[in-house]
Design an enzyme around this catalytic site. Structure first.
Site, short mmCIF file in Angstrom:
data_model
loop_
_atom_site.label_atom_id
_atom_site.label_comp_id
_atom_site.label_asym_id
_atom_site.label_seq_id
_atom_site.Cartn_x
_atom_site.Cartn_y
_atom_site.Cartn_z
N PRO A 139 -39.82 19.52 60.79
CA PRO A 139 -40.13 18.85 62.06
C PRO A 139 -38.91 18.49 62.91
O PRO A 139 -38.56 17.32 63.07
CB PRO A 139 -40.89 17.61 61.61
CG PRO A 139 -40.32 17.30 60.27
CD PRO A 139 -40.03 18.64 59.65
N CYS A 140 -38.27 19.49 63.47
CA CYS A 140 -37.08 19.28 64.28
C CYS A 140 -37.35 18.42 65.51
O CYS A 140 -36.43 17.80 66.05
CB CYS A 140 -36.45 20.61 64.66
SG CYS A 140 -37.57 21.78 65.44
#
Length: 187
Positions: A139-140
């Site tokens: 989950p950048c």
């Protein structure tokens, strides 16, 4: 080298794409306005991938992504990812970011510090986020810049998409801190 496959799918945010092989999810493209853009984006990173119906384990990931973009709290930490598609130098960064839960954010600098590096390593964290082959699963979007800034985002829609994903998780990033422009030298 494992053979790559992919599929496109509709979400509440647009058309997404997922690529996989015998090891796990090898590529994920966040929703774009149309299928052509999603497909082109995935194939740019995974040339030669073949579009096929997904097996049940990939169908489950697709269903999770659809539910995520509909606003449901989803945990992607159990999704198998092909580690071969990640740059070796970024593996620790991805592992650290993948541990971030729903609505939990951190900064590029905090990731660098957590990995035992100085603030100069924050740039490497940013590069790893920009090259992330499986956004949402890693989950950048939960990694922000210092000073309350949302930071960059290489997915369709850029920073607005990042803000929308964070808002979906109940996070409203701080407004950017006004920093005066650097002044020139007066000789």
């Amino acid at each position: 080298m494992a053979r790559d496959f992919y599929q496109l799918f509709e979400t509440a945010a647009g058309v997404a794409a997922i690529g996989w092989n015998g090891v796990g999810v090898a590529s994920f493209r966040l929703p774009a306005p149309d299928a052509c853009e999603s497909e082109r984006s995935l194939l740019n990173r995974r040339p030669g991938a073949v579009r096929v119906a997904p097996p049940p384990e990939v169908r489950a990931v697709i269903d999770m992504a659809i539910r995520y973009f509909a606003g449901e709290r989803i945990d992607f930490t159990g999704v198998p990812v092909d580690p071969a598609v990640q740059d070796a130098e970024f593996a620790d960064i991805y592992r650290r970011v993948r541990a971030l839960g729903w609505g939990e954010t951190t900064t590029y600098g905090a990731v660098a510090q957590a990995l035992g590096h100085g603030p100069e390593y924050a740039r490497d964290v940013g590069q790893a986020m920009a090259r992330n082959p499986v956004p949402l699963i890693v989950p950048c979007h939960r990694v922000t810049a210092a000073g309350g800034r949302i930071g960059g985002f290489s997915a369709p829609g850029g920073s607005q998409s990042k803000a929308a994903m964070l808002a979906l998780e109940g996070v409203v990033p701080d407004a950017p801190v006004a920093v005066p422009a650097q002044r020139g030298f007066d000789f």
